[in-house]
Design a protein around this motif. Structure first.
Motif, PDB file in Angstrom:
ATOM      1  N   ARG A  33       1.143 -24.976   3.465  1.00  0.00           N
ATOM      2  CA  ARG A  33       0.351 -23.764   3.671  1.00  0.00           C
ATOM      3  C   ARG A  33       1.255 -22.543   3.568  1.00  0.00           C
ATOM      4  N   PRO A  34       0.898 -21.585   2.706  1.00  0.00           N
ATOM      5  CA  PRO A  34       1.771 -20.419   2.520  1.00  0.00           C
ATOM      6  C   PRO A  34       1.813 -19.543   3.762  1.00  0.00           C
ATOM      7  N   GLU A  35       2.976 -18.959   3.985  1.00  0.00           N
ATOM      8  CA  GLU A  35       3.154 -18.009   5.072  1.00  0.00           C
ATOM      9  C   GLU A  35       3.243 -16.608   4.485  1.00  0.00           C
ATOM     10  N   ALA A  36       2.586 -15.677   5.111  1.00  0.00           N
ATOM     11  CA  ALA A  36       2.595 -14.304   4.617  1.00  0.00           C
ATOM     12  C   ALA A  36       3.987 -13.698   4.794  1.00  0.00           C
ATOM     13  N   SER A  37       4.493 -13.077   3.720  1.00  0.00           N
ATOM     14  CA  SER A  37       5.778 -12.390   3.814  1.00  0.00           C
ATOM     15  C   SER A  37       5.578 -11.040   4.499  1.00  0.00           C
ATOM     16  N   ARG A  38       6.522 -10.693   5.346  1.00  0.00           N
ATOM     17  CA  ARG A  38       6.438  -9.443   6.106  1.00  0.00           C
ATOM     18  C   ARG A  38       7.466  -8.461   5.558  1.00  0.00           C
ATOM     19  N   VAL A  39       6.974  -7.332   5.105  1.00  0.00           N
ATOM     20  CA  VAL A  39       7.825  -6.313   4.498  1.00  0.00           C
ATOM     21  C   VAL A  39       7.750  -5.051   5.357  1.00  0.00           C
ATOM     22  N   THR A  40       8.925  -4.539   5.694  1.00  0.00           N
ATOM     23  CA  THR A  40       9.003  -3.308   6.479  1.00  0.00           C
ATOM     24  C   THR A  40       9.492  -2.181   5.587  1.00  0.00           C
ATOM     25  N   ALA A  63      23.939   7.429   7.017  1.00  0.00           N
ATOM     26  CA  ALA A  63      23.412   6.087   7.257  1.00  0.00           C
ATOM     27  C   ALA A  63      22.584   5.597   6.069  1.00  0.00           C
ATOM     28  N   VAL A  64      21.750   6.481   5.512  1.00  0.00           N
ATOM     29  CA  VAL A  64      20.923   6.089   4.369  1.00  0.00           C
ATOM     30  C   VAL A  64      21.798   5.803   3.147  1.00  0.00           C
ATOM     31  N   GLY A  81      22.809  -2.129  -1.939  1.00  0.00           N
ATOM     32  CA  GLY A  81      21.875  -2.698  -2.903  1.00  0.00           C
ATOM     33  C   GLY A  81      20.421  -2.423  -2.588  1.00  0.00           C
ATOM     34  N   LYS A  82      20.144  -1.546  -1.645  1.00  0.00           N
ATOM     35  CA  LYS A  82      18.766  -1.221  -1.286  1.00  0.00           C
ATOM     36  C   LYS A  82      18.224  -0.112  -2.183  1.00  0.00           C
ATOM     37  N   SER A  83      16.923   0.155  -2.012  1.00  0.00           N
ATOM     38  CA  SER A  83      16.259   1.192  -2.815  1.00  0.00           C
ATOM     39  C   SER A  83      15.447   2.087  -1.902  1.00  0.00           C
ATOM     40  N   ALA A  84      15.310   3.361  -2.344  1.00  0.00           N
ATOM     41  CA  ALA A  84      14.548   4.325  -1.558  1.00  0.00           C
ATOM     42  C   ALA A  84      13.891   5.315  -2.506  1.00  0.00           C
ATOM     43  N   PHE A  89      12.719  -1.221   2.090  1.00  0.00           N
ATOM     44  CA  PHE A  89      12.519  -0.045   1.256  1.00  0.00           C
ATOM     45  C   PHE A  89      12.371   1.150   2.186  1.00  0.00           C
ATOM     46  N   ALA A  90      12.666   2.334   1.665  1.00  0.00           N
ATOM     47  CA  ALA A  90      12.576   3.537   2.492  1.00  0.00           C
ATOM     48  C   ALA A  90      11.933   4.662   1.695  1.00  0.00           C
TER      49      ALA A  90
END
Length: 692
Positions: free
Chosen positions: A329-336, A401-402, A409-412, A387-388
């Protein structure tokens, strides 16, 4: 003297015809009627010279002409004293390519394949070299040519059989194209080492099921002299069907979509599917109808809500190797998403009001927009965010900080809501000289869009590429310095950048020169806004639909990010620990694979590929059309090869000598002489008759 077609010499027997007809002739040559004997009974005259040959030289010429014609058609030639070269048969190289895919598990198939391979081992000559390779999704060498040659001659067959006995069919799909080309490359490598044998062949032992992948064969340049011999094996049963769960995340009311394939030679059309958990049936069963040779999609019976994993069973066919599909059963991915603004979430004049409505919760994903409550919470929020969105000026500490967060390797996305945000944009991008000014005019339009970029690629179709209906009431003009590592993705009609991508370490910063709130533009109320924001989120790598269904041989991505400890994998009674971020590759058997990390678990289902259920054999013509050099004629023995070489040499000698031409010319000359002689004899007979 020899003859290329000696059967035509039987035509020489035709010379007996003229002689025989001459000897049995019963009619008198001269008839003189008398009236006084008209009332007498006629009796045949007595022939006193009927067995005596007349005109001997004329008969001889005619017989000689027939004899010359018979000899000419028999194609005579003078044989050469040099014997023809005979190909040796003691230095053959053969690769036995044995199929070990899941379809070989059918009744009687593997046993027949092993028997065929053992026959090749037993019949190998002392000078032959035999290699054994198996293949399913990947080819594997079991016995190579060097090993075979190093074994004692009288022990080679036994040692090879021992290696083969340790092998059995697995649960992988069939990549036939890769296997054939790998075997050909092995033969080519032997030739490059100076070992070029008299004959090189690949013996393909398989059930030749039509679900095999033939990728790589089209246009492949086969080594010269290599031939492929097919040794098909058949199952004792005909009917087969298989099923798969293609996308476990696409479920409706607890019922996933499934695909069922029936083999082309199946004898059954009706099947039944039902769920199994802990070796007992759960839930309802469903009857389905799939004609032979077709693949159909159904909605499976509803799985009980209490089960996180189960098996879907197919019944009604005679082969059972592909009748189970595992389900996790798939689990929902949580994205902040870190929203670094301060306006209320219910304010329709702000940016957040529209952004949070773009990402509704789905069974596969939950997106949350979170704003920092205080300065100390700022860094913590960034660490757990994927993501920001930056809609306002930030303090120096927040900018640092940002920037550090982006460099990892993040994106905003920074939304330039006012010209005063030049300081925040300049410090984030490392370009302190950037200046923002408010644009003049009533409104602006997007005039130049890079549809090759992943953000706008979904809109590249002419039906969706029109952005001219979106009016931007306000926007900020700015110029990107030439030294900046930036790319303009869209421009306004005044040629100022509307959306630009800037590189910051390993990360990326998108700069939008106008907001989507009603005071700045119509972007938020246009149909382009939701898919554009979804694409921005997917492009950033912040979210991806979790995949829980895999095929045997697939790699399962790590559910934990690199650097976050380790992940323990459990499957089929075995346990293995891998670093976080490392994919799990040992998916050889179907089942449920459980990953444990950070106090949580995720389950992944691994199943047999549906193509493996298409077990009807394909035609050898399919391989021939792809350029595979199939061996069409049966293998010749040494005596047959010697006879064929002799026959070819004789044909070449006869073609060069062409003695038949002289015989035809002699026959024509004799025919001309026979015509002259027969005319002379005919004139003499007429003089005698006139005199009588």
């Amino acid at each position: 003297m020899n003859f290329l077609v000696p059967w035509f010499l039987l035509g020489a027997a035709a010379i007996a015809g003229p002689v025989l007809f001459h000897l049995i002739r019963r009619a008198a040559r001269e008839r003189i009627p008398f009236s006084s004997i008209m009332f007498l009974r006629p009796t045949p005259p007595k022939m006193t010279r009927r067995r005596k040959l007349e005109h001997f030289w004329l008969l001889l010429l005619r017989c000689l002409c027939l004899l010359l014609l018979a000899f000419a058609f028999a194609r005579p030639f003078f044989a050469s004293k040099t014997p023809p070269p005979v190909a040796t048969t003691s230095d053959h190289q053969t690769i036995l390519l044995v199929d070990t895919s899941a379809s070989m598990k059918r009744a009687g198939v593997w046993e027949n394949a092993v028997s065929l391979a053992e026959n090749y081992f037993a019949n190998a000559a002392p000078g032959d070299q035999i290699a054994l390779m198996t293949f399913d999704r990947q080819p594997r060498a079991v016995v190579n040519f060097s090993e075979w040659s190093s074994w004692p001659v009288n022990e080679r067959a036994a040692l090879a059989r021992e290696r083969l006995a340790a092998i059995s069919p697995g649960w992988m799909g069939t990549r036939l194209g890769l296997a054939l080309t790998s075997a050909a490359e092995q033969l080519l490598a032997e030739s490059d080492n100076g070992k070029t044998p008299g004959r090189r062949e690949i013996v393909f032992i398989s059930d030749m099921q039509e679900g095999a992948k033939l990728d790589g064969l089209q246009g492949y340049e086969w080594p010269r002299g290599v031939r492929v011999k097919l040794e098909p094996v058949k199952s004792k049963r005909a009917t087969n069907a298989g099923l798969e769960i293609p996308n476990a995340a696409a479920i409706s009311d607890g019922a996933p979509r499934i695909r069922v394939a029936s083999a082309r030679d199946s004898q059954t059309e009706k099947f039944r599917v039902n769920w199994i958990s802990e070796n007992r049936n759960v839930g309802d069963s469903m009857e389905i109808y799939v004609p032979p040779g077709q693949v159909r999609t159904f909605t499976a019976p509803k799985i009980p809500a209490s089960l996180t994993q189960a098996q879907l069973q197919l019944s009604g066919d005679s082969e059972t190797f592909d009748n189970i599909a595992w389900f996790a059963r798939p689990e929902a991915s949580r994205v902040t998403i870190a929203y670094l603004g301060s306006e209320p979430a219910d304010d329709p004049s702000g940016l957040r009001f529209y952004l949070q409505r773009v990402f509704p919760d789905t069974p596969g994903r939950q997106v949350r927009l979170v704003s920092p409550t205080n300065t100390s919470d700022f860094s913590g929020l960034l660490k757990k965010s994927a993501f920001a969105v930056i809609p306002k000026n930030l303090s120096a500490e927040e900018i640092a900080a940002v920037r550090d967060w982006l460099a990892q390797g993040k994106s905003a996305l920074i939304v330039l809501t006012s010209a005063a945000m030049s300081q925040t944009l300049g410090r984030l991008a490392g370009l302190p000289d950037i200046q923002l000014t408010e644009a003049d005019g009533n409104y602006a339009l997007l005039g130049n869009i890079d549809f090759t970029h992943p953000l706008f690629a979904p809109f590249a179709d002419p039906r969706f590429s029109d952005f001219t209906a979106i009016h931007f009431w306000k926007h900020r003009r700015w110029e990107i310095p030439a030294a900046a590592n930036a790319k303009v993705l869209a421009k306004f009609d005044d040629d100022s950048p509307a959306l630009a991508e800037l590189k910051i370490g390993k990360g990326r910063l998108l700069a939008l020169a106008s907001g989507w709130n009603p005071a700045d533009s119509q972007l938020a109320v246009s149909s382009k806004f939701p898919p554009l924001m979804q694409t921005v989120l997917d492009w950033s790598g912040a979210t991806s639909t979790a995949r829980f269904q895999f095929s045997t041989g697939d790699s399962i991505p790590s559910p934990a990010l690199a650097g976050n400890g380790s992940v323990e994998w459990r499957a089929n009674g075995k346990t293995e620990t891998l670093p976080a971020g490392a994919a799990f590759t040992k998916t050889e058997t179907p089942g449920i694979y459980v990953a444990t990390f950070g106090g949580s678990e995720q389950r992944f289902a691994v199943n047999l590929p549906l193509d493996e259920s298409r077990v009807a054999p394909f035609s050898p013509d399919d391989l021939a059309r792809l350029g595979v050099p199939l061996q069409s004629a049966p293998e010749l023995s040494a005596a047959q090869i010697r006879e064929r070489e002799t026959r070819l040499q004789n044909a070449d000698l006869e073609n060069r000598q062409k003695l038949w031409r002289w015989l035809i010319a002699a026959a024509l000359a004799i025919t001309f002489g026979e015509i002259l002689l027969s005319g002379r004899i005919s004139r003499r007979a007429e003089k005698i008759e006139v005199a009588a």
